[in-house]
Design a protein around this motif. Sequence first.
Motif, short mmCIF file in Angstrom:
data_model
loop_
_atom_site.label_atom_id
_atom_site.label_comp_id
_atom_site.label_asym_id
_atom_site.label_seq_id
_atom_site.Cartn_x
_atom_site.Cartn_y
_atom_site.Cartn_z
N SER A 67 66.13 -66.38 69.04
CA SER A 67 65.32 -65.18 68.82
C SER A 67 65.84 -64.43 67.60
CB SER A 67 65.37 -64.28 70.07
OG SER A 67 66.71 -63.84 70.29
N GLN A 68 65.04 -63.48 67.13
CA GLN A 68 65.45 -62.69 65.97
C GLN A 68 66.73 -61.91 66.26
OE1 GLN A 68 64.02 -62.86 62.98
NE2 GLN A 68 65.65 -61.52 62.21
N GLU A 69 66.83 -61.40 67.47
CA GLU A 69 68.03 -60.67 67.86
C GLU A 69 69.26 -61.57 67.87
OE1 GLU A 69 69.70 -58.14 71.74
OE2 GLU A 69 67.60 -58.76 71.61
N GLU B 122 70.58 -62.29 64.38
CA GLU B 122 71.34 -61.19 63.80
C GLU B 122 72.77 -61.13 64.34
OE1 GLU B 122 69.03 -57.77 64.65
OE2 GLU B 122 67.38 -58.31 63.28
#
Length: 340
Positions: A188-190, A193
């Motif tokens: 996921s994008q989270e 990061e």
Amino acid sequence: MVNPSILRYGVRTVQLLQHQRPNYRNGPMLYQSVAHLSSSTFDTMYNKMINLEGVHYMEDTLAQLHDYTGIPWYGSIMLFTVGLRTVLSLPAQVTSHKVAAKRTIMFKEINEILPNLKAATEQHVRLKNFPAHEAPMRYKRVAQSIHRKKVVEHNCHMSKLFLPLYIQIPFWMFTSIAIRNICLLRASQERLELVNVFERNIQMAAEGALWFPNLTIPDPHFILPVIVGISFATNIFLGSIRMHSMSSEQANNRMSKYQRGLTIFMYSLAGLLVPLSAIQPSGLSLYWATSGAVGILFNLIVVSPKFRRFVRIPHVPTESATPYLDIKHAMLKLYNRVKF
């Protein structure tokens, strides 16, 4: 928050149901709308699965093992698999064998009690002038009470027989998804990061071995998928030998048919793993192959009489003094049956 695609297709489906006439021309449109809705729901479930905390924990543990030891990714996957199965699966298998031996002893004790119990129950019914049909009911009720007490006394509840499955299946699934996430950059994008997912993927692509130098693509020579299928089929074969030795000669035909059906089903799953592994990244196939090979090793260890006495598995009459010779004869018998 509701997925916009699900909401959009859901509204479209409702509109079709309310305002469109159910004729042949509108049928395909409605079918496509429902298909899109199902596809979006499946994608949402899949995204939730690959982002489970247990999956991320396995990803990070594998990466930490790789970074701390400096072992290439193929070696890290194999070392992690051996360590995980040694810590979790082997004790669970020992417990399962202990419970199986205790249950054999328990049923032997119960079978020695039942004839006298049946005679005493019938005599008690006659003395009390109870109806004749009371005897079987009372006998069954007392027998069940004795069975429950014996289970507690020997600490051998049937659910403990399946302890290896309860432990192995969740860890196997989480680890499989974790390795696949790293190989295919599923995050996921989270997650992107927080963790350097790209670096792990690049390392996976360069730290294979032998005929599979790139762990992020399927095995080009189809060797790992074959090893996966053979190893899982071998584990099923060893398990069927154990079940056959545990079953008494008085086992009924219904149970024998059930066991044969279950064995055929398990062999079919092992066969399906071959084409499934062929389309998966080599890193995942390597994990499955290593897990199957370690399972074979543990299945061979736990049948050794010396090892069984070392871990205090009770001796039972059905236990073979020559387990490896029995496995050899079973393999030859299976080979001759398939050959002819």
